[in-house]
Design a protein around this motif. Structure first.
Motif, PDB file in Angstrom:
ATOM      1  N   ALA A 122      41.027  43.832  49.581  1.00  0.00           N
ATOM      2  CA  ALA A 122      42.042  43.501  48.582  1.00  0.00           C
ATOM      3  C   ALA A 122      43.295  44.351  48.766  1.00  0.00           C
ATOM      4  CB  ALA A 122      41.471  43.687  47.179  1.00  0.00           C
ATOM      5  N   HIS A 123      43.105  45.639  49.042  1.00  0.00           N
ATOM      6  CA  HIS A 123      44.245  46.529  49.250  1.00  0.00           C
ATOM      7  C   HIS A 123      45.115  46.060  50.409  1.00  0.00           C
ATOM      8  CE1 HIS A 123      46.618  50.160  49.588  1.00  0.00           C
ATOM      9  NE2 HIS A 123      46.210  50.324  50.837  1.00  0.00           N
ATOM     10  N   GLN A 153      37.080  46.484  48.257  1.00  0.00           N
ATOM     11  CA  GLN A 153      38.309  47.129  47.774  1.00  0.00           C
ATOM     12  C   GLN A 153      39.340  47.228  48.890  1.00  0.00           C
ATOM     13  OE1 GLN A 153      37.605  50.745  45.640  1.00  0.00           O
ATOM     14  NE2 GLN A 153      39.774  51.331  45.570  1.00  0.00           N
ATOM     15  N   ASP A 161      44.371  37.714  53.166  1.00  0.00           N
ATOM     16  CA  ASP A 161      44.283  36.370  52.602  1.00  0.00           C
ATOM     17  C   ASP A 161      43.713  35.341  53.576  1.00  0.00           C
ATOM     18  OD1 ASP A 161      46.485  36.316  54.249  1.00  0.00           O
ATOM     19  OD2 ASP A 161      47.931  35.835  52.671  1.00  0.00           O
ATOM     20  N   SER A 204      37.176  39.660  40.828  1.00  0.00           N
ATOM     21  CA  SER A 204      38.551  39.569  40.316  1.00  0.00           C
ATOM     22  C   SER A 204      39.098  40.962  40.027  1.00  0.00           C
ATOM     23  CB  SER A 204      38.594  38.713  39.038  1.00  0.00           C
ATOM     24  OG  SER A 204      38.279  37.370  39.321  1.00  0.00           O
ATOM     25  N   ARG A 261      48.087  36.351  49.744  1.00  0.00           N
ATOM     26  CA  ARG A 261      48.217  37.755  49.363  1.00  0.00           C
ATOM     27  C   ARG A 261      46.941  38.397  48.812  1.00  0.00           C
ATOM     28  NH1 ARG A 261      53.157  39.627  49.724  1.00  0.00           N
ATOM     29  NH2 ARG A 261      52.741  41.395  48.341  1.00  0.00           N
ATOM     30  N   LYS A 262      45.847  37.645  48.756  1.00  0.00           N
ATOM     31  CA  LYS A 262      44.567  38.208  48.331  1.00  0.00           C
ATOM     32  C   LYS A 262      43.440  37.585  49.148  1.00  0.00           C
ATOM     33  CE  LYS A 262      45.519  39.020  43.371  1.00  0.00           C
ATOM     34  NZ  LYS A 262      45.005  38.717  42.010  1.00  0.00           N
ATOM     35  N   GLN A 315      45.380  43.022  51.441  1.00  0.00           N
ATOM     36  CA  GLN A 315      45.822  41.639  51.186  1.00  0.00           C
ATOM     37  C   GLN A 315      45.370  40.688  52.310  1.00  0.00           C
ATOM     38  OE1 GLN A 315      50.083  41.925  50.543  1.00  0.00           O
ATOM     39  NE2 GLN A 315      49.813  42.728  48.482  1.00  0.00           N
ATOM     40  N   GLY A 322      40.367  42.679  42.965  1.00  0.00           N
ATOM     41  CA  GLY A 322      41.594  42.183  43.573  1.00  0.00           C
ATOM     42  C   GLY A 322      41.451  40.929  44.407  1.00  0.00           C
ATOM     43  N   PHE A 323      40.343  40.192  44.260  1.00  0.00           N
ATOM     44  CA  PHE A 323      40.117  38.944  44.982  1.00  0.00           C
ATOM     45  C   PHE A 323      40.523  37.736  44.149  1.00  0.00           C
ATOM     46  CE2 PHE A 323      37.923  41.401  47.995  1.00  0.00           C
ATOM     47  CZ  PHE A 323      37.329  40.627  48.983  1.00  0.00           C
ATOM     48  N   HIS A 324      41.008  36.673  44.814  1.00  0.00           N
ATOM     49  CA  HIS A 324      40.974  35.350  44.213  1.00  0.00           C
ATOM     50  C   HIS A 324      39.499  34.965  44.134  1.00  0.00           C
ATOM     51  CE1 HIS A 324      45.247  34.467  44.354  1.00  0.00           C
ATOM     52  NE2 HIS A 324      45.298  34.746  45.638  1.00  0.00           N
ATOM     53  N   THR A 325      39.059  34.464  43.006  1.00  0.00           N
ATOM     54  CA  THR A 325      37.634  34.225  42.815  1.00  0.00           C
ATOM     55  C   THR A 325      37.366  32.814  42.315  1.00  0.00           C
ATOM     56  OG1 THR A 325      37.435  36.565  42.207  1.00  0.00           O
ATOM     57  CG2 THR A 325      35.543  35.162  41.775  1.00  0.00           C
TER      58      THR A 325
END
Length: 278
Positions: free
Chosen positions: A162-163, A159, A167, A198, A227-228, A165, A201-204
């Protein structure tokens, strides 16, 4: 590396992983073998680090959160020139530089001490965040186990990543379907990792974890995302690449009896012959 070279590199990692564990006569075969292809792709094509730059803060970082798979990492570090071959045969022995779980203070090329499940991915998140604060463009890679994701600490780190970002943070989930005590669905059902990451907040992405081509393509795709942070779910088999281990129900930690030793050594020698090493 092209596909053929990556496959050959994976075979070499598998061979030396088996050699060191066979020499000891016991150890974490299952979870070491299931990450071989991922290590081949990372250290063959993507991880910007070398024995000469191992202390350079601008290098890429790698954290093996599932530290019990240390034998596969050690085999990789030998093949990349970080450690001599003879160290492999001191695995987990008194005075060794290769403890059962990686220790950054003992082994060149190990970026973070791991083994207490959940702490590796937390540390990797901190590394990635620190690099971002410092304005570096390097990547932090982390391999976490599917059973390890039972730990609540993992999801706090996920978490947070993702918060913030992050990347340039790429997490691999070794979804080999088993953990210490049995199948993950029986111990504590993880449900769908794609959906969970996902939602956090992740690209998965999900790939065949036995295919160096699929893993390599996923990492290339991950690097153009922004951004992720990125989660790559590896669909693997515990004991991957060694049929007699794949077929065992309890293959997390194996202590070899005479029959097992013979079977595994036959596979080891076959791989050695194929890659031209005996």
């Amino acid at each position: 590396m092209n596909s053929t070279e990556m496959k050959n590199f994976a075979d070499q990692i598998r061979y030396y992983t088996l050699k060191e564990l066979n020499f000891m006569g016991y150890g974490h075969y299952g979870g070491s073998l299931s990450i071989v292809e991922t290590l081949a792709v990372l250290y063959g094509n993507h991880l910007q680090a070398s024995p000469e730059t191992k202390d350079d803060l601008d290098r890429d970082f790698f954290v093996l959160s599932k530290g019990h798979a240390g034998p596969a990492l050690y085999a990789t570090l030998f093949l990349k020139g970080y450690i001599p071959e003879e160290w492999l045969y001191t695995l987990n022995q008194n005075g060794t530089s290769l403890p059962s779980h990686p220790d950054k203070n003992k082994t060149p090329g190990v970026d973070m001490t791991t083994g207490s499940l959940g702490q590796g991915i937390s540390s990797a998140t901190g590394i990635a965040y620190g690099n971002k604060i410092a304005g570096r463009e390097n990547y932090t890679y982390c391999i976490v186990g599917d059973g390890e994701l039972n730990e609540g600490q993992c999801w706090e780190a996920i978490q947070f990543a993702a918060h913030r970002q992050l990347d340039h943070f790429i997490v691999f989930i070794d979804d080999n379907k088993k953990q210490l005590d049995g199948y993950t669905t029986e111990i504590c059902n993880p449900f769908d990792f794609e959906t969970k990451f996902s939602a956090f907040g992740f690209h998965t992405l999900k790939v065949d974890g036995s295919s160096v081509e699929a893993i390599n393509k996923a990492v290339e795709e991950a690097k153009i995302m922004t951004r992720k942070p990125i989660a790559i779910i590896l669909d693997t088999v515990k004991g991957q690449g060694v049929p007699c281990i794949e077929e065992m129900y309890s293959n997390h930690h194996i202590r070899l009896d005479e029959k097992m030793r013979e079977e595994i050594e036959v596979v080891t020698e076959r791989i050695g012959t194929e890659i031209g090493v005996r």
